[in-house]
Design a protein around this motif. Structure first.
Motif, PDB file in Angstrom:
ATOM      1  N   MET A   1       0.789  -1.269  -0.108  1.00  0.00           N
ATOM      2  CA  MET A   1      -0.024   0.075   0.158  1.00  0.00           C
ATOM      3  C   MET A   1       0.712   1.339  -0.157  1.00  0.00           C
ATOM      4  N   GLU A   2       1.965   1.189   0.759  1.00  0.00           N
ATOM      5  CA  GLU A   2       2.847   2.302   0.853  1.00  0.00           C
ATOM      6  C   GLU A   2       3.523   2.638  -0.483  1.00  0.00           C
TER       7      GLU A   2
ATOM      8  N   LEU B   1       2.207   1.782  -3.421  1.00  0.00           N
ATOM      9  CA  LEU B   1       1.446   2.428  -4.246  1.00  0.00           C
ATOM     10  C   LEU B   1       1.089   3.954  -4.110  1.00  0.00           C
ATOM     11  N   ILE B   2       1.334   4.615  -2.931  1.00  0.00           N
ATOM     12  CA  ILE B   2       1.005   5.922  -2.777  1.00  0.00           C
ATOM     13  C   ILE B   2       2.186   6.679  -3.040  1.00  0.00           C
ATOM     14  N   MET B   3       3.261   5.899  -3.306  1.00  0.00           N
ATOM     15  CA  MET B   3       4.600   6.671  -3.808  1.00  0.00           C
ATOM     16  C   MET B   3       4.416   6.563  -5.168  1.00  0.00           C
TER      17      MET B   3
ATOM     18  N   ILE C   1       1.839   6.359  -7.549  1.00  0.00           N
ATOM     19  CA  ILE C   1       0.689   7.245  -8.285  1.00  0.00           C
ATOM     20  C   ILE C   1       1.120   8.610  -8.379  1.00  0.00           C
ATOM     21  N   PRO C   2       1.870   9.671  -7.427  1.00  0.00           N
ATOM     22  CA  PRO C   2       2.205  10.932  -7.630  1.00  0.00           C
ATOM     23  C   PRO C   2       3.418  11.050  -8.779  1.00  0.00           C
TER      24      PRO C   2
END
Length: 98
Positions: free
Chosen positions: A1-2, A4-6, A8-9
């Protein structure tokens, strides 16, 4: 999950950078397509002149710089200014005195 957060931006940033670059390329192509005989141009080397001929097959332009005709690739043109109606061509005739 972490992760994926990196990702996407970063993906969004790359998408917008690519889109910006394509827009700049399209503007450059429109500039080169707008060239016509009589247009005032500046080359990437800083040479100012007027287009006297365009060769579509060789993809070159012939520029008149105060009576000196030089041939350049179309891609070497940096700016194009459309010819204005108020510009007049002055012809200087030489007279020989005996």
């Amino acid at each position: 999950m972490e992760m994926l957060i990196m990702i996407i931006p970063i993906a969004a940033m790359l998408f917008f950078m690519q889109r910006s670059q394509k827009k700049q390329q399209q503007q450059r192509q429109n500039l080169l397509d707008s060239m016509q005989v009589g247009s005032r141009v500046v080359t990437i080397g800083g040479l100012h002149g007027v287009i006297s001929a365009i060769n579509e097959t060789k993809n070159t332009v012939e520029i008149d710089c105060d009576g000196i005709y030089l041939e350049f690739d179309r891609t070497s043109i940096r700016t194009v200014n459309a010819p204005t109606v108020s510009e007049e061509v002055t012809v200087i005739e030489e007279t020989k005195e005996d």
